[in-house]
Motif scaffolding. Structure first.
Motif, PDB file in Angstrom:
ATOM      1  N   LEU A 490       8.559   9.649  11.440  1.00 31.04           N
ATOM      2  CA  LEU A 490       9.029  10.262  10.204  1.00 31.04           C
ATOM      3  C   LEU A 490       8.847   9.247   9.084  1.00 31.04           C
ATOM      4  N   HIS A 491       7.988   9.577   8.102  1.00 25.17           N
ATOM      5  CA  HIS A 491       7.628   8.662   7.027  1.00 25.17           C
ATOM      6  C   HIS A 491       8.369   9.041   5.741  1.00 25.17           C
ATOM      7  N   TRP A 492       8.834   8.021   5.035  1.00 25.17           N
ATOM      8  CA  TRP A 492       9.511   8.226   3.759  1.00 25.17           C
ATOM      9  C   TRP A 492       8.884   7.307   2.726  1.00 25.17           C
ATOM     10  N   LYS A 493       8.295   7.927   1.673  1.00 25.31           N
ATOM     11  CA  LYS A 493       7.741   7.149   0.557  1.00 25.31           C
ATOM     12  C   LYS A 493       8.907   6.705  -0.324  1.00 25.31           C
ATOM     13  N   ILE A 494       9.272   5.463  -0.207  1.00 22.55           N
ATOM     14  CA  ILE A 494      10.521   4.977  -0.802  1.00 22.55           C
ATOM     15  C   ILE A 494      10.498   5.087  -2.331  1.00 22.55           C
ATOM     16  N   LEU A 495       9.485   4.507  -2.960  1.00 21.02           N
ATOM     17  CA  LEU A 495       9.487   4.437  -4.415  1.00 21.02           C
ATOM     18  C   LEU A 495       9.242   5.791  -5.066  1.00 21.02           C
ATOM     19  N   ASP A 496       8.564   6.712  -4.382  1.00 22.71           N
ATOM     20  CA  ASP A 496       8.397   8.050  -4.938  1.00 22.71           C
ATOM     21  C   ASP A 496       9.728   8.754  -5.093  1.00 22.71           C
ATOM     22  N   GLN A 497      10.685   8.374  -4.243  1.00 21.99           N
ATOM     23  CA  GLN A 497      12.016   8.963  -4.314  1.00 21.99           C
ATOM     24  C   GLN A 497      12.886   8.248  -5.333  1.00 21.99           C
ATOM     25  N   LEU A 498      12.724   6.945  -5.460  1.00 21.30           N
ATOM     26  CA  LEU A 498      13.641   6.154  -6.284  1.00 21.30           C
ATOM     27  C   LEU A 498      13.136   5.920  -7.696  1.00 21.30           C
ATOM     28  N   VAL A 499      11.815   5.869  -7.878  1.00 24.17           N
ATOM     29  CA  VAL A 499      11.241   5.526  -9.187  1.00 24.17           C
ATOM     30  C   VAL A 499      10.413   6.702  -9.684  1.00 24.17           C
ATOM     31  N   LYS A 500      10.775   7.258 -10.828  1.00 23.38           N
ATOM     32  CA  LYS A 500      10.091   8.415 -11.386  1.00 23.38           C
ATOM     33  C   LYS A 500       9.096   7.996 -12.469  1.00 23.38           C
ATOM     34  N   ARG A 501       8.253   7.061 -12.150  1.00 24.16           N
ATOM     35  CA  ARG A 501       7.194   6.631 -13.058  1.00 24.16           C
ATOM     36  C   ARG A 501       6.076   6.010 -12.236  1.00 24.16           C
ATOM     37  N   PRO A 502       4.879   5.898 -12.802  1.00 25.37           N
ATOM     38  CA  PRO A 502       3.763   5.330 -12.026  1.00 25.37           C
ATOM     39  C   PRO A 502       4.041   3.891 -11.597  1.00 25.37           C
ATOM     40  N   VAL A 503       3.648   3.564 -10.371  1.00 23.05           N
ATOM     41  CA  VAL A 503       3.762   2.206  -9.841  1.00 23.05           C
ATOM     42  C   VAL A 503       2.348   1.658  -9.673  1.00 23.05           C
ATOM     43  N   PHE A 504       2.038   0.571 -10.352  1.00 22.85           N
ATOM     44  CA  PHE A 504       0.673   0.062 -10.382  1.00 22.85           C
ATOM     45  C   PHE A 504       0.421  -0.976  -9.300  1.00 22.85           C
ATOM     46  N   SER A 505       1.445  -1.387  -8.569  1.00 19.95           N
ATOM     47  CA  SER A 505       1.258  -2.314  -7.470  1.00 19.95           C
ATOM     48  C   SER A 505       0.896  -1.539  -6.210  1.00 19.95           C
ATOM     49  N   GLU A 506      -0.253  -1.840  -5.615  1.00 18.60           N
ATOM     50  CA  GLU A 506      -0.654  -1.152  -4.390  1.00 18.60           C
ATOM     51  C   GLU A 506       0.345  -1.401  -3.275  1.00 18.60           C
ATOM     52  N   LEU A 507       0.866  -2.612  -3.191  1.00 15.82           N
ATOM     53  CA  LEU A 507       1.813  -2.955  -2.148  1.00 15.82           C
ATOM     54  C   LEU A 507       3.067  -2.090  -2.235  1.00 15.82           C
ATOM     55  N   LEU A 508       3.577  -1.859  -3.448  1.00 17.18           N
ATOM     56  CA  LEU A 508       4.791  -1.080  -3.625  1.00 17.18           C
ATOM     57  C   LEU A 508       4.515   0.423  -3.612  1.00 17.18           C
ATOM     58  N   ASP A 509       3.371   0.822  -4.177  1.00 13.20           N
ATOM     59  CA  ASP A 509       3.069   2.243  -4.254  1.00 13.20           C
ATOM     60  C   ASP A 509       2.870   2.853  -2.869  1.00 13.20           C
ATOM     61  N   GLN A 510       2.307   2.095  -1.927  1.00 13.06           N
ATOM     62  CA  GLN A 510       2.048   2.612  -0.584  1.00 13.06           C
ATOM     63  C   GLN A 510       3.168   2.287   0.407  1.00 13.06           C
TER      64      GLN A 510
END
Length: 602
Positions: A490-510
């Motif tokens: 079961l996968h959860w995209k953490i920052l998609d849930q917590l941050v409502k703006r584009p994330v430009f860091s590949e490490l954090l975005d994925q």
């Protein structure tokens, strides 16, 4: 549409083009450094995979009817494609030209920039509706085909109407010089071209291949290339993914991108341990014909005076046949020769001699994949099923074997940031020289360790196949000639849930948080009660060595694991950190870390 015979592939790419559709959603084309591309529709809450391809796409535009137009490079020429998002249909188009560099469309004009080699031109006309474009299923041979002493009826489909202009109501103008001669690339002028050829007693020929470098890469690498089958158990621990190495690779291809030659060299720890792989791919349509040559060598230190050198040479040919409804069939022919040489310095080790194994095999298989160009695919279960049978003959002695394997992969989005994935694998091997399956650990775990668990002696195994996916255990914690493995995540995209703006860091975005559960077993014979199961017997020697006692105790071969982990990528290189509790005999074992570097952990 491009086809590739890979298993699961975690796609990370770069945006090449984008456009906004009539509903305000963004349509984005991404491609990675290996040439794979995905066309995505990105809304406010989710993203849909519209199209997969191994060809370059350019110039996305939205037609007046809501369909999507773009140009795709096939056979070295850019041609138009229409994607109907409502009917889930793909049409290949030509708008009276080929090799389209880019185009624009509006309510007042239709503009197209066409280039071929060192020539180019800009054409502008009145608005062009999609129904006015010439739609074809197969293009009659023109510039990229051979025409030698062929009658016109033999070259062109009988239904072809040479005098019919595909855009009769439009007059193109060329506002920028120099003017271009589009005779060779104009599909509608084929008859005129053939007549002119006859008058001049000349013949067209296939455009010559222009071979150029297409890729080069240097990677930290810890996987086995081509095959997971090992010939000798004495050096098995030297094939584990904890042997980090450097992979140097690159390739060349022609301008049509349908002939590719790749060379990989992977060095593990020191130069005597290596994998060298040469692959030539010839695409017939969208499907590859692959020729593979692998050379592998390992040195294993058994003791201070006993060193083994293992060598493997493998030659393989794989051919794919495309079926209907997402079904594809493939056949693989393979010859491999393995040898184990003793490099010991004392008399005892030198007397052991060397071992050789040779095998001729053919693999027949099928892969069924749920249609991924469905605009609503992530609202349903995405399924992939594969099955294959591999009969083989041992040429160094009288022996044979048959491997039968199957797998079912499933995934489903459970909302905006949640995703479920599952995988079920099972297989068996039979014959006088079966394959033994080795279970435990993860495929790219740099912390992997080898478990010195005994193999059954009831038959002489031809090869040992490394299977991964049961976390919380060391490699070779279970072995047998039959196996089954179930993985659920079961996968959860953490920052998609917590941050409502584009994330430009590949490490954090994925970045993903994963909860998982694994279950698997491997056994010999027909059941756990078969005498061939080495897991059920234990041998004790008396203090003086005068007698030996064998104690038999039926043990449950089923093992499992639960745990959590993190997933992300950096510079398009995937990694995973898992912490798992193994479960054996209904008892939890001490937790184990797995640090995986690579594309997959299974």
């Amino acid at each position: 549409m491009g086809f590739f015979l890979s298993k699961e592939r975690s796609f990370e790419g770069y945006v090449q083009d984008f456009v906004r559709d009539n509903q305000g959603n963004w349509v984005v084309f991404k491609s990675d450094w290996q040439g794979f591309g995905e066309l995505l529709k990105m809304g406010e809450k989710d993203s849909l995979l519209l199209f997969e391809t191994v060809y370059d796409l350019r110039q996305l535009i939205v037609n007046s009817d809501g369909s999507l137009l773009f140009n795709m490079n096939k056979n070295g020429v850019y041609n138009g494609v229409r994607l109907d998002l409502q009917k889930d249909e793909i049409q290949y188009l030509t708008d009276y030209r080929s090799d389209i560099a880019f185009h624009q469309s509006s309510d007042s004009f239709f503009a197209e920039y066409v280039g071929r080699l060192d020539r180019s031109a800009l054409y502008v006309t009145d608005p062009v509706e999609i129904n006015d474009l010439y739609i074809y299923d197969s293009v009659s041979p023109t510039y990229f085909s051979v025409h030698r002493e062929l009658d016109y009826e033999e070259v062109v489909d009988p239904s072809y109407e040479p005098d019919k202009d595909s855009l009769p109501n439009y007059t193109f103008i060329n506002p920028i010089p120099p003017n271009s001669d589009f005779t060779l690339s104009n599909y509608d002028s084929l008859k005129k071209l053939e007549d002119e050829r006859r008058r001049k007693e000349a013949s067209l020929s296939v455009a010559p291949d222009n071979t150029i470098p297409s890729s080069f890469y240097v990677q930290v690498f810890n996987e086995l290339l081509v095959t997971q089958d090992l010939p000798f158990e004495t050096a098995a621990e030297y094939y584990l993914p904890n042997a980090l190495g450097i992979r140097f690779g690159g390739g060349v291809s022609n301008q049509f991108n349908n002939k590719n030659l790749n060379l990989d060299y992977v060095g593990f720890r020191f130069w005597q341990n290596r994998d060298v792989n040469l692959t030539y791919s010839l695409f017939k349509g969208d499907l590859p014909l692959n020729f593979t040559f692998l050379h592998r060598q390992r040195l294993s230190l058994l003791s201070d005076a006993d060193v083994n050198k293992d060598r493997t040479n493998l030659l393989g040919l794989t051919y794919v046949v495309k079926g209907n409804g997402g079904l594809n069939f493939f056949q693989q022919l393979e010859f491999r020769h393995d040898e184990e040489l003793h490099l010991g310095t004392d008399l005892e080790t030198l007397k052991q001699g060397s071992r050789f194994r040779s095998r001729i095999s053919t693999t027949l298989g099928m892969i069924w994949k749920h249609k991924r160009n469905n605009p609503h695919w992530n609202k349903k279960w995405l399924l992939t099923f594969s099955a294959k049978g591999q009969p083989y003959l041992m040429t160094n002695k009288e022996g044979w074997g048959l491997n039968i394997n199957g797998s079912l992969d499933a995934s489903k989005h459970l909302g905006e940031t949640w995703r479920f994935t599952g995988r079920l694998r099972a297989g068996t091997s039979m014959g006088t020289d079966p394959t033994y399956f080795v279970l435990g650990g993860t495929r790219t775990d740099v912390l992997a360790q080898w478990e010195n668990r005994a193999f059954s002696q009831y038959k002489d195994p031809a090869y040992f196949r490394m299977l991964y996916g049961i976390r919380g255990f060391t490699t070779n914690y279970r072995n047998g000639n039959s196996y089954s493995i179930l993985n659920m995540e079961l996968h959860w995209k953490i920052l998609d849930q917590l941050v409502k703006r584009p994330v430009f860091s590949e490490l954090l975005d994925q970045l993903e948080l994963v909860a998982f559960s694994d279950l698997g077993t491997s056994l010999y014979g027909r059941s756990i009660y078969d005498d061939a199961n080495a897991l059920n017997s234990e041998t004790f020697d008396s203090p003086g060595g005068s007698f030996t006692i064998e104690v038999r105790n039926i043990r449950n071969p089923l093992i499992g694991a639960v745990g959590v982990g993190l997933r992300s990528s950096l510079y398009s290189y995937n990694f995973a950190l898992d912490y798992a509790y193994g479960i054996e005999n209904r008892t939890f074992r001490e937790g184990v870390f797995h640090l995986s570097l690579g594309k997959t952990i299974f």
